[in-house]
Design an enzyme around this catalytic site. Structure first.
Site, PDB file in Angstrom:
ATOM      1  N   HIS A   1       2.549   3.295  -8.911  1.00 27.49           N
ATOM      2  CA  HIS A   1       2.359   1.867  -9.240  1.00 27.49           C
ATOM      3  C   HIS A   1       3.567   1.364 -10.032  1.00 27.49           C
ATOM      4  CE1 HIS A   1      -1.582   2.146  -7.588  1.00 27.49           C
ATOM      5  NE2 HIS A   1      -2.117   2.832  -8.582  1.00 27.49           N
TER       6      HIS A   1
ATOM      7  N   ARG B   1      -4.905  -1.854   8.833  1.00 28.02           N
ATOM      8  CA  ARG B   1      -6.144  -2.597   8.595  1.00 28.02           C
ATOM      9  C   ARG B   1      -5.871  -3.711   7.606  1.00 28.02           C
ATOM     10  NH1 ARG B   1      -7.525   2.708   6.795  1.00 28.02           N
ATOM     11  NH2 ARG B   1      -6.993   3.003   4.601  1.00 28.02           N
TER      12      ARG B   1
ATOM     13  N   SER C   1      -8.208  -4.694   5.115  1.00 26.92           N
ATOM     14  CA  SER C   1      -8.801  -4.400   3.805  1.00 26.92           C
ATOM     15  C   SER C   1      -9.220  -5.659   3.036  1.00 26.92           C
ATOM     16  CB  SER C   1      -7.845  -3.545   2.960  1.00 26.92           C
ATOM     17  OG  SER C   1      -7.561  -2.322   3.612  1.00 26.92           O
TER      18      SER C   1
ATOM     19  N   SER D   1      -7.594  -5.560  -5.233  1.00 27.16           N
ATOM     20  CA  SER D   1      -8.689  -6.119  -4.435  1.00 27.16           C
ATOM     21  C   SER D   1     -10.013  -6.044  -5.190  1.00 27.16           C
ATOM     22  CB  SER D   1      -8.817  -5.358  -3.112  1.00 27.16           C
ATOM     23  OG  SER D   1      -9.366  -4.071  -3.330  1.00 27.16           O
TER      24      SER D   1
ATOM     25  N   GLU E   1     -12.518  -4.589  -4.124  1.00 27.99           N
ATOM     26  CA  GLU E   1     -12.965  -3.198  -3.949  1.00 27.99           C
ATOM     27  C   GLU E   1     -12.232  -2.234  -4.891  1.00 27.99           C
ATOM     28  OE1 GLU E   1     -12.232  -5.291  -1.391  1.00 27.99           O
ATOM     29  OE2 GLU E   1     -14.298  -5.585  -0.722  1.00 27.99           O
ATOM     30  N   ASN E   2     -11.024  -2.596  -5.324  1.00 23.88           N
ATOM     31  CA  ASN E   2     -10.262  -1.704  -6.217  1.00 23.88           C
ATOM     32  C   ASN E   2     -10.931  -1.521  -7.580  1.00 23.88           C
ATOM     33  OD1 ASN E   2      -7.050  -2.844  -4.934  1.00 23.88           O
ATOM     34  ND2 ASN E   2      -8.172  -0.997  -4.390  1.00 23.88           N
TER      35      ASN E   2
ATOM     36  N   ASP F   1       0.826  -1.213   0.000  1.00 25.00           N
ATOM     37  CA  ASP F   1       0.000   0.000   0.000  1.00 25.00           C
ATOM     38  C   ASP F   1       0.860   1.262   0.000  1.00 25.00           C
ATOM     39  OD1 ASP F   1      -2.368   1.407  -0.046  1.00 25.00           O
ATOM     40  OD2 ASP F   1      -2.762   1.212   2.104  1.00 25.00           O
ATOM     41  N   GLY F   2       0.318   2.327  -0.578  1.00 25.76           N
ATOM     42  CA  GLY F   2       0.963   3.637  -0.514  1.00 25.76           C
ATOM     43  C   GLY F   2       1.548   4.122  -1.832  1.00 25.76           C
TER      44      GLY F   2
HETATM   45  C1  IPE Z   1      -5.517  -2.744  -0.222  1.00 25.90           C
HETATM   46  O1  IPE Z   1      -5.133  -1.421  -0.425  1.00 25.90           O
HETATM   47  C2  IPE Z   1      -5.534  -3.491  -1.527  1.00 25.90           C
HETATM   48  C3  IPE Z   1      -4.235  -3.687  -2.163  1.00 25.90           C
HETATM   49  C4  IPE Z   1      -3.076  -3.378  -1.651  1.00 25.90           C
HETATM   50  C5  IPE Z   1      -4.292  -4.315  -3.456  1.00 25.90           C
HETATM   51  P1  IPE Z   1      -6.209  -0.270  -0.576  1.00 25.90           P
HETATM   52  O2  IPE Z   1      -5.448   0.992  -0.680  1.00 25.90           O
HETATM   53  O3  IPE Z   1      -7.171  -0.588  -1.634  1.00 25.90           O
HETATM   54  O4  IPE Z   1      -6.966  -0.368   0.843  1.00 25.90           O
HETATM   55  P2  IPE Z   1      -7.822   0.716   1.620  1.00 25.90           P
HETATM   56  O5  IPE Z   1      -8.846   1.229   0.674  1.00 25.90           O
HETATM   57  O6  IPE Z   1      -6.893   1.803   2.048  1.00 25.90           O
HETATM   58  O7  IPE Z   1      -8.401  -0.010   2.785  1.00 25.90           O
HETATM   59  C1  IPE Z   2      -1.594   0.201  -3.399  1.00 30.30           C
HETATM   60  O1  IPE Z   2      -1.348   1.572  -3.461  1.00 30.30           O
HETATM   61  C2  IPE Z   2      -1.799  -0.417  -4.772  1.00 30.30           C
HETATM   62  C3  IPE Z   2      -3.187  -0.826  -5.046  1.00 30.30           C
HETATM   63  C4  IPE Z   2      -4.173  -0.793  -4.202  1.00 30.30           C
HETATM   64  C5  IPE Z   2      -3.450  -1.292  -6.400  1.00 30.30           C
HETATM   65  P1  IPE Z   2      -2.552   2.610  -3.482  1.00 30.30           P
HETATM   66  O2  IPE Z   2      -2.897   2.903  -4.893  1.00 30.30           O
HETATM   67  O3  IPE Z   2      -3.658   2.145  -2.615  1.00 30.30           O
HETATM   68  O4  IPE Z   2      -1.837   3.880  -2.816  1.00 30.30           O
HETATM   69  P2  IPE Z   2      -2.484   4.903  -1.792  1.00 30.30           P
HETATM   70  O5  IPE Z   2      -3.016   4.109  -0.636  1.00 30.30           O
HETATM   71  O6  IPE Z   2      -3.565   5.627  -2.510  1.00 30.30           O
HETATM   72  O7  IPE Z   2      -1.338   5.772  -1.390  1.00 30.30           O
HETATM   73 MG    MG Z   3      -4.090   2.387  -0.654  1.00 32.50          MG
END
Ligand code: IPE
Ligand code: IPE
Ligand code: MG
Length: 250
Positions: free
Chosen positions: A41, A198, A200, A69, A71-72, A24-25
């Site tokens: 990414h 969390r 997620s 995910s 949800e993504n 994440d991040g």
């Molecule tokens: C969790 O990250 C899913 C992946 C890393 C693929 P998200 O960024 O989607 O999670 P939330 O929305 O912060 O809980």
């Molecule tokens: C995790 O990074 C990658 C995926 C969920 C695909 P994010 O895209 O969630 O990055 P933040 O949480 O918005 O920084």
């Molecule tokens: Mg994220």
């Protein structure tokens, strides 16, 4: 501390056999630098290489990466398209490295939902790498823990309906074997980057007794050293599984 100094502190006899990671991040990493989320990414791919290499060198047998995910799918279509394209490119360009390093690629999730090109490339690399046995790298794609539990429940319900199984026979083993993760041991260590604490909707059933390691490091910055640090943190935990400390250490 240099990379090897941290690595040397790791007890090879007490490695987790399965490490699961919520990467994440990426978005925040890019935004902080004044770039579009997508660049995060792209740079996240290097962190995937770091972790894969570090885990294989240490002798970890399974690494599961939460890459996309259920949800993504609700993200902006433009970001989804770019992520799927990045996935195809990366899997294709990394196949040689996977072969060189003896790594088998597998995937869990609702793969039928992925764009055709993506699914095709995935199947191809899974097939090509299937005999590698140094380490298994599992991508969670269009995956969520609740989705998998519901799918498993449907499978079990069908078996009961067909008379192959009695309701009273449903136990942990039956549910385990109906899950996408049935071939893997449960993860002993779960890492999440970016400071969020969390789950997620990741491996809900499988992490029942996993140790959690949360780090503020944003995924594109995650280094081999960060991975070693997580393993060292794991090795300092007292895993009691419901017993008393006295029972465990007697
Ligand atoms: C969790 O990250 C899913 C992946 C890393 C693929 P998200 O960024 O989607 O999670 P939330 O929305 O912060 O809980
Ligand atoms: C995790 O990074 C990658 C995926 C969920 C695909 P994010 O895209 O969630 O990055 P933040 O949480 O918005 O920084
Ligand atoms: Mg994220």
């Amino acid at each position: 501390m240099s990379e090897s100094a941290l690595k040397e502190k790791i007890d090879p006899a007490r490695l987790p056999s399965h490490v699961a990671i919520i990467m994440d991040g990426n978005g925040r990493w890019a935004m902080q630098k004044g770039h579009l989320r997508m660049l995060g990414h792209q740079y996240g791919v290097q962190a995937v290489r770091n972790v894969t290499e570090a885990a294989a060198e240490l002798g970890v047998k399974y690494v599961t990466l939460y890459a996309f995910s259920t949800e993504n799918w609700r993200r902006p279509q433009e970001e989804i398209n770019a992520l799927m394209a990045l996935l195809v490119d990366t899997i294709q360009s990394e196949t040689d490295t996977l072969m060189k390093n003896g790594i088998r690629l597998e995937a869990i999730g609702n793969l039928a939902q992925l764009p055709t090109a993506c699914n095709k490339q995935l199947q191809e690399t899974v097939e090509v790498t299937k005999d590698n046995d140094r380490m298994t790298l599992i991508l969670a794609l269009s995956y969520s823990g609740r989705w998998d539990i519901i799918e498993a429940t449907r499978k079990i319900a069908r078996q009961v309906k067909e008379g192959l199984l009695q309701p009273d026979e449903i136990d942990e083993n039956v549910l385990n074997s109906a899950l996408n993760t049935s071939r893997y041991p449960n993860p002993e260590l779960l890492i999440r980057t970016s400071g969020e604490q969390r789950i997620s909707n990741f491996l809900l059933w499988e992490i029942a007794y996993a140790e959690m390691h949360f780090t503020p490091v944003l995924w594109p910055d995650f280094s081999k050293d960060d991975f070693y640090q997580a393993i060292l943190d794991f090795q300092q935990r007292d895993r009691r599984f419901g017993l008393t400390a006295e029972q465990l250490h007697s």
